[in-house]
Design a protein around this motif. Structure first.
Motif, short mmCIF file in Angstrom:
data_model
loop_
_atom_site.label_atom_id
_atom_site.label_comp_id
_atom_site.label_asym_id
_atom_site.label_seq_id
_atom_site.Cartn_x
_atom_site.Cartn_y
_atom_site.Cartn_z
N CYS A 85 0.84 -1.20 0.00
CA CYS A 85 0.00 0.00 0.00
C CYS A 85 0.87 1.25 0.00
O CYS A 85 1.96 1.27 0.57
CB CYS A 85 -0.92 0.02 1.22
N ILE B 44 -11.85 3.86 -7.85
CA ILE B 44 -11.32 5.17 -7.48
C ILE B 44 -12.45 5.98 -6.85
O ILE B 44 -13.54 6.10 -7.43
CB ILE B 44 -10.77 5.92 -8.71
N ARG C 247 -11.36 1.09 -11.97
CA ARG C 247 -10.09 1.16 -12.68
C ARG C 247 -10.07 0.25 -13.91
O ARG C 247 -9.41 0.56 -14.90
CB ARG C 247 -8.95 0.78 -11.75
N ILE D 119 -8.13 3.26 -5.03
CA ILE D 119 -7.42 4.55 -4.95
C ILE D 119 -8.37 5.55 -4.30
O ILE D 119 -9.54 5.66 -4.70
CB ILE D 119 -7.01 5.06 -6.34
N TRP E 172 -3.88 2.77 -2.70
CA TRP E 172 -3.21 4.08 -2.71
C TRP E 172 -4.12 5.09 -2.03
O TRP E 172 -5.23 5.36 -2.50
CB TRP E 172 -2.91 4.49 -4.16
#
Length: 215
Positions: free
Chosen positions: A70, A159, A171, A143, A125
């Motif tokens: 991560c 995301i 994604r 994300i 992320w």
């Protein structure tokens, strides 16, 4: 010959002291961190990562579990269940913590809101200044955009952004997401990871993904 950063080092790159592998910080109760997950902090010290886990009291028993690989950016904050106030009365004010006789209304643990463990998957992320609220699960490969507040679960390879965070887009296609979750590249050994780095970082087609699954 395989080359890789030493996952047991605090700093994966000794020349970059603003990034550390947080698994290698001193352990803390009810916090679990996977290999290669890093925290980056350019304005402070990355060794202060635990300062960003707030209202985390051991007696409550809630865990923060973060997977492997991560990327956690500067200013990310995890709000844990100890921040919750009782909400079933006319007021949410925590009289009991100020003593002076007010402790007579100290709530039982079961009277306080409890959202459970906070779970961050693998290859997630988290952008700068993201806030994660108690009991949230963020799926593998997700994300979270900068300055977002995450109040509900995030699906894998999605995301999200905003306050409260909402879906921006997936994604990949559903088929690719299913295959990626089956692949679980983050569990590969270092040799296999080294051999397939180029495909992991620069290719996103079904044929390559199926080839990796069959390798």
């Amino acid at each position: 010959m395989t080359t890789a950063p030493n996952k047991h080092n605090l700093y994966p790159n000794e020349n970059i002291r603003t990034v550390c592998y947080i698994k290698n910080l001193p352990s803390r109760p009810n916090v679990e961190i996977g290999d290669y997950t890093y925290y980056s902090d350019n304005s402070n010290s990355p060794e202060n990562f635990y300062d960003h886990i707030q209202h985390h009291y051991e007696f409550l028993g809630d865990k923060l579990i973060i997977g492997k690989f991560c990327a956690i950016a500067e200013g990310v904050t995890f709000i844990m269940n100890g921040a919750n106030h009782r909400m079933d009365g006319f007021t949410t004010y925590p009289f009991n913590i100020f003593a002076g006789g007010w402790e007579k209304v100290t709530p039982m643990l079961e009277e306080l809101p409890f959202k459970g463990d906070t779970l961050i998957g693998n290859d997630v992320w988290l952008g700068q200044n993201v806030t994660i609220m108690p009991g949230v699960t963020i799926g593998d490969g997700a994300i979270v955009a900068t300055n977002s507040t995450v109040v509900r679960n995030v699906e894998p390879y999605t995301i999200v952004g905003g306050n409260p965070a909402s879906v921006i887009k997936k994604r990949f296609s559903d088929e690719m997401i299913t295959l990626l979750l089956e692949l679980q590249w983050w569990n590969w050994d270092e040799n296999k990871l080294f051999d397939h780095l180029e495909q992991l970082v620069s290719v996103n087609d079904i044929a390559t993904l199926k080839m990796l699954l069959n390798d």
